[in-house]
Design a protein around this motif. Structure first.
Motif, PDB file in Angstrom:
ATOM      1  N   ALA A 166       0.837  -1.206   0.000  1.00  0.00           N
ATOM      2  CA  ALA A 166       0.000   0.000   0.000  1.00  0.00           C
ATOM      3  C   ALA A 166       0.871   1.256   0.000  1.00  0.00           C
ATOM      4  CB  ALA A 166      -0.932  -0.008   1.212  1.00  0.00           C
ATOM      5  N   GLY A 167       1.938   1.245   0.810  1.00  0.00           N
ATOM      6  CA  GLY A 167       2.863   2.381   0.860  1.00  0.00           C
ATOM      7  C   GLY A 167       3.570   2.580  -0.466  1.00  0.00           C
ATOM      8  N   LEU A 168       4.005   1.466  -1.061  1.00  0.00           N
ATOM      9  CA  LEU A 168       4.687   1.520  -2.358  1.00  0.00           C
ATOM     10  C   LEU A 168       3.747   2.088  -3.428  1.00  0.00           C
ATOM     11  CD1 LEU A 168       7.498   0.596  -3.427  1.00  0.00           C
ATOM     12  CD2 LEU A 168       6.380  -1.501  -4.202  1.00  0.00           C
ATOM     13  N   ALA A 169       2.511   1.608  -3.431  1.00  0.00           N
ATOM     14  CA  ALA A 169       1.523   2.088  -4.403  1.00  0.00           C
ATOM     15  C   ALA A 169       1.252   3.575  -4.206  1.00  0.00           C
ATOM     16  CB  ALA A 169       0.226   1.284  -4.264  1.00  0.00           C
ATOM     17  N   ALA A 170       1.178   4.016  -2.948  1.00  0.00           N
ATOM     18  CA  ALA A 170       0.916   5.438  -2.652  1.00  0.00           C
ATOM     19  C   ALA A 170       2.054   6.320  -3.168  1.00  0.00           C
ATOM     20  CB  ALA A 170       0.727   5.631  -1.150  1.00  0.00           C
ATOM     21  N   VAL A 171       3.301   5.898  -2.932  1.00  0.00           N
ATOM     22  CA  VAL A 171       4.461   6.674  -3.398  1.00  0.00           C
ATOM     23  C   VAL A 171       4.471   6.767  -4.918  1.00  0.00           C
ATOM     24  CG1 VAL A 171       6.985   6.680  -3.590  1.00  0.00           C
ATOM     25  CG2 VAL A 171       5.910   6.198  -1.395  1.00  0.00           C
ATOM     26  N   PRO A 188      -0.724   9.320   8.721  1.00  0.00           N
ATOM     27  CA  PRO A 188      -0.999   8.337   7.659  1.00  0.00           C
ATOM     28  C   PRO A 188       0.253   7.936   6.882  1.00  0.00           C
ATOM     29  CG  PRO A 188      -2.640  10.098   7.620  1.00  0.00           C
ATOM     30  CD  PRO A 188      -1.555  10.535   8.557  1.00  0.00           C
ATOM     31  N   VAL A 189       1.149   8.912   6.668  1.00  0.00           N
ATOM     32  CA  VAL A 189       2.410   8.610   5.973  1.00  0.00           C
ATOM     33  C   VAL A 189       3.235   7.636   6.815  1.00  0.00           C
ATOM     34  CG1 VAL A 189       4.577   9.563   5.078  1.00  0.00           C
ATOM     35  CG2 VAL A 189       2.442  10.845   4.824  1.00  0.00           C
ATOM     36  N   ALA A 190       3.313   7.907   8.121  1.00  0.00           N
ATOM     37  CA  ALA A 190       4.055   7.027   9.030  1.00  0.00           C
ATOM     38  C   ALA A 190       3.467   5.617   9.019  1.00  0.00           C
ATOM     39  CB  ALA A 190       4.026   7.605  10.448  1.00  0.00           C
ATOM     40  N   PHE A 191       2.151   5.531   8.996  1.00  0.00           N
ATOM     41  CA  PHE A 191       1.488   4.219   8.981  1.00  0.00           C
ATOM     42  C   PHE A 191       1.799   3.465   7.690  1.00  0.00           C
ATOM     43  CE2 PHE A 191      -2.253   1.527   8.044  1.00  0.00           C
ATOM     44  CZ  PHE A 191      -2.218   0.703   9.158  1.00  0.00           C
ATOM     45  N   LEU A 192       1.811   4.171   6.564  1.00  0.00           N
ATOM     46  CA  LEU A 192       2.056   3.531   5.262  1.00  0.00           C
ATOM     47  C   LEU A 192       3.490   3.044   5.099  1.00  0.00           C
ATOM     48  CD1 LEU A 192       0.012   5.745   2.762  1.00  0.00           C
ATOM     49  CD2 LEU A 192      -0.404   3.353   3.354  1.00  0.00           C
ATOM     50  N   VAL A 193       4.427   3.575   5.879  1.00  0.00           N
ATOM     51  CA  VAL A 193       5.803   3.072   5.789  1.00  0.00           C
ATOM     52  C   VAL A 193       6.056   1.965   6.808  1.00  0.00           C
ATOM     53  CG1 VAL A 193       6.712   5.224   4.837  1.00  0.00           C
ATOM     54  CG2 VAL A 193       6.752   4.881   7.318  1.00  0.00           C
ATOM     55  N   GLY A 194       4.997   1.528   7.507  1.00  0.00           N
ATOM     56  CA  GLY A 194       5.123   0.358   8.372  1.00  0.00           C
ATOM     57  C   GLY A 194       5.129   0.623   9.856  1.00  0.00           C
ATOM     58  N   ALA A 225      11.945  14.662  -3.642  1.00  0.00           N
ATOM     59  CA  ALA A 225      12.930  14.201  -2.659  1.00  0.00           C
ATOM     60  C   ALA A 225      12.253  13.624  -1.422  1.00  0.00           C
ATOM     61  CB  ALA A 225      13.853  15.350  -2.263  1.00  0.00           C
ATOM     62  N   THR A 226      11.108  14.194  -1.034  1.00  0.00           N
ATOM     63  CA  THR A 226      10.365  13.656   0.114  1.00  0.00           C
ATOM     64  C   THR A 226       9.797  12.276  -0.216  1.00  0.00           C
ATOM     65  OG1 THR A 226       9.783  15.897   0.833  1.00  0.00           O
ATOM     66  CG2 THR A 226       8.474  14.094   1.737  1.00  0.00           C
ATOM     67  N   LEU A 227       9.334  12.096  -1.451  1.00  0.00           N
ATOM     68  CA  LEU A 227       8.855  10.774  -1.872  1.00  0.00           C
ATOM     69  C   LEU A 227       9.989   9.741  -1.821  1.00  0.00           C
ATOM     70  CD1 LEU A 227       6.472  11.527  -4.901  1.00  0.00           C
ATOM     71  CD2 LEU A 227       5.857  10.923  -2.551  1.00  0.00           C
ATOM     72  N   VAL A 228      11.207  10.179  -2.130  1.00  0.00           N
ATOM     73  CA  VAL A 228      12.371   9.281  -2.031  1.00  0.00           C
ATOM     74  C   VAL A 228      12.553   8.825  -0.582  1.00  0.00           C
ATOM     75  CG1 VAL A 228      14.873   9.096  -2.285  1.00  0.00           C
ATOM     76  CG2 VAL A 228      13.539  10.305  -4.021  1.00  0.00           C
ATOM     77  N   SER A 229      12.444   9.755   0.359  1.00  0.00           N
ATOM     78  CA  SER A 229      12.589   9.418   1.778  1.00  0.00           C
ATOM     79  C   SER A 229      11.497   8.468   2.243  1.00  0.00           C
ATOM     80  CB  SER A 229      12.554  10.696   2.634  1.00  0.00           C
ATOM     81  OG  SER A 229      13.683  11.490   2.387  1.00  0.00           O
ATOM     82  N   ILE A 230      10.270   8.700   1.775  1.00  0.00           N
ATOM     83  CA  ILE A 230       9.144   7.832   2.139  1.00  0.00           C
ATOM     84  C   ILE A 230       9.348   6.425   1.565  1.00  0.00           C
ATOM     85  CG2 ILE A 230       6.652   7.447   1.855  1.00  0.00           C
ATOM     86  CD1 ILE A 230       6.340  10.518   1.804  1.00  0.00           C
ATOM     87  N   LEU A 231       9.794   6.352   0.318  1.00  0.00           N
ATOM     88  CA  LEU A 231      10.069   5.056  -0.317  1.00  0.00           C
ATOM     89  C   LEU A 231      11.146   4.302   0.448  1.00  0.00           C
ATOM     90  CD1 LEU A 231       9.737   3.046  -2.654  1.00  0.00           C
ATOM     91  CD2 LEU A 231      11.381   4.417  -3.970  1.00  0.00           C
TER      92      LEU A 231
END
Length: 392
Positions: free
Chosen positions: A8-13, A286-292, A377-383
């Motif tokens: 889900a996190g990968l798809a969101a990014v 929500p971002v924190a939740f999506l990264v696990g 760059a923020t999307l890179v950090s989230i990924l």
């Protein structure tokens, strides 16, 4: 459940990158999948194998030694200034940057770094779907830093189209400089610093390939590295001063940002009964939740992640130390990986200023896509955080 959240996190990014893509028809999916696979392999190797653990311990011990040598110089100049058993942030965390900068200068002067950067960049260009210049710049950014790296390609800046300049700037903002690694390792676990470096390198290419896809013609893909004509001792003096400037600038930014956040928190607390950082925590939860990160820790983790975005990674790392007793080891690891990059609002000004100092018109171009640069760059950090979360 961990795998579902990761997907889900990968798809969101990927969706968030896809929505702002300059040309969706030109996106090259094969290099993206190859680099994603490499991220998964390297992360598993570094975090879950005995060889990876040995490698990280070796790197950690190397930096411990280097920080020890730096400490000898700091003690000589500032000995007696601090109380025994105290750990002043500027002395123990920032000033060692000066010594690390000197070592980088020596490796650069004797053409060791240019050789390594050139050939690692060449190898990366075979898998990332981008040009040799973009690959070189990504590796060089991880050594020299987000502003200094442009000096090495300054003769090419005036000839670069907007789309290639965006990729170069994304790499610069997504990585961190080698001179500052030792400072990070005094604040968070070295294994997360090393893992983030690898993840961000490939992540920058992945996000750039989605947001900013293009083809590089062979004739246009020329790397012209600025040669160093200084004597050895001229170089030493320059890198010592450069390292000290970085330490002072980071210290000044920390002073300003920590004080400003304290003021804003106090104002929000008086008016709304809740601090500004807590509000940011709810926004980023929500971002924190999506990264696990478990939902019970998502607000605290989101607060730290948002703090890094609006201030810088050092402020966020100090906050992580405050919250760490309330967090699981897994959450600390995921947040730590997220923090290891220059993706924050102040970096827009730093990169714009660096390019503008070398080429006025191109600096104005960078300023115009500054927010989109930070977005990527923020999307890179989230990924990177999502992939780390899969193996922690």
């Amino acid at each position: 459940m961990t795998y579902l959240i990761f997907l889900a996190g990968l798809a969101a990014v990927f969706l968030l990158a896809f929505l702002v893509s300059n040309d969706r028809k030109k996106i090259k999916y094969r290099p993206i999948l190859i680099m994603l696979a490499l991220q998964l392999i390297f992360t598993y190797f570094l975090l879950n194998t005995s060889i990876g653990l040995i490698l990280i311990r070796g790197i950690s011990r190397l930096f411990e030694k280097l920080l020890g040598y730096a400490g000898a110089g700091i003690d000589f100049v500032f000995g007696g200034l601090a109380n025994e058993a105290a750990m002043p942030f500027f002395l123990n965390v920032l000033l060692p940057i000066v010594f690390i900068s000197v070592l980088i200068g020596i490796a650069q002067h004797f053409r060791i770094l240019p050789f390594i950067i050139k050939w690692i960049g060449f190898a990366l260009s075979k898998v990332n779907g981008l040009g040799r210049l973009e690959s070189y710049n990504a590796v060089a950014s991880a050594v020299f830093g987000q502003s200094e790296v442009f000096i090495s390609v300054k003769k090419l800046l005036g000839h670069l189209p907007r789309h290639r300049l965006y990729t170069l700037c994304t790499s610069a903002m997504s990585t961190v400089s080698a001179s500052i690694l030792g400072a990070y390792m005094t604040m968070i676990n070295p294994k997360y610093v090393v893992t983030a470096l690898v993840l961000n390198l490939f992540g920058g290419f992945i996000i750039a390939n989605i947001i900013n896809p293009y083809e590089v013609k062979k004739d246009d893909d020329i790397i012209e590295i600025e040669e160093d004509e200084q004597t050895f001792f001229e170089m030493l003096g320059e890198y010592i001063m450069d390292g000290f400037k970085v330490a002072v600038i980071v210290g000044a930014m920390l002073l300003g940002f920590v004080a400003l956040i304290a003021l804003i928190n106090d104002v929000f607390d008086m008016i709304f009964g809740i601090t500004f950082q807590t509000i940011l925590g709810y926004v980023f939860a929500p971002v924190a939740f999506l990264v696990g990160i478990p939902w019970g820790e998502a607000v605290s983790a989101g607060t730290i992640m948002a703090t890094k975005l609006v201030s810088n990674e050092f402020v966020a790392m100090m906050d992580l130390a405050k919250y760490s007793k309330e967090m699981s080891d897994r959450t600390i690891g995921i947040v730590s990986v997220f923090l290891v990059s220059f993706a924050n609002f102040s970096s827009i000004g730093i990169i714009t200023g660096a390019v503008k100092g070398l080429h006025e018109e191109q600096g104005n171009t960078v300023a115009r896509f500054g927010l989109k640069l930070l977005y990527g760059a923020t999307l890179v950090s989230i990924l990177s955080a999502a992939i780390a979360g899969l193996f922690l």
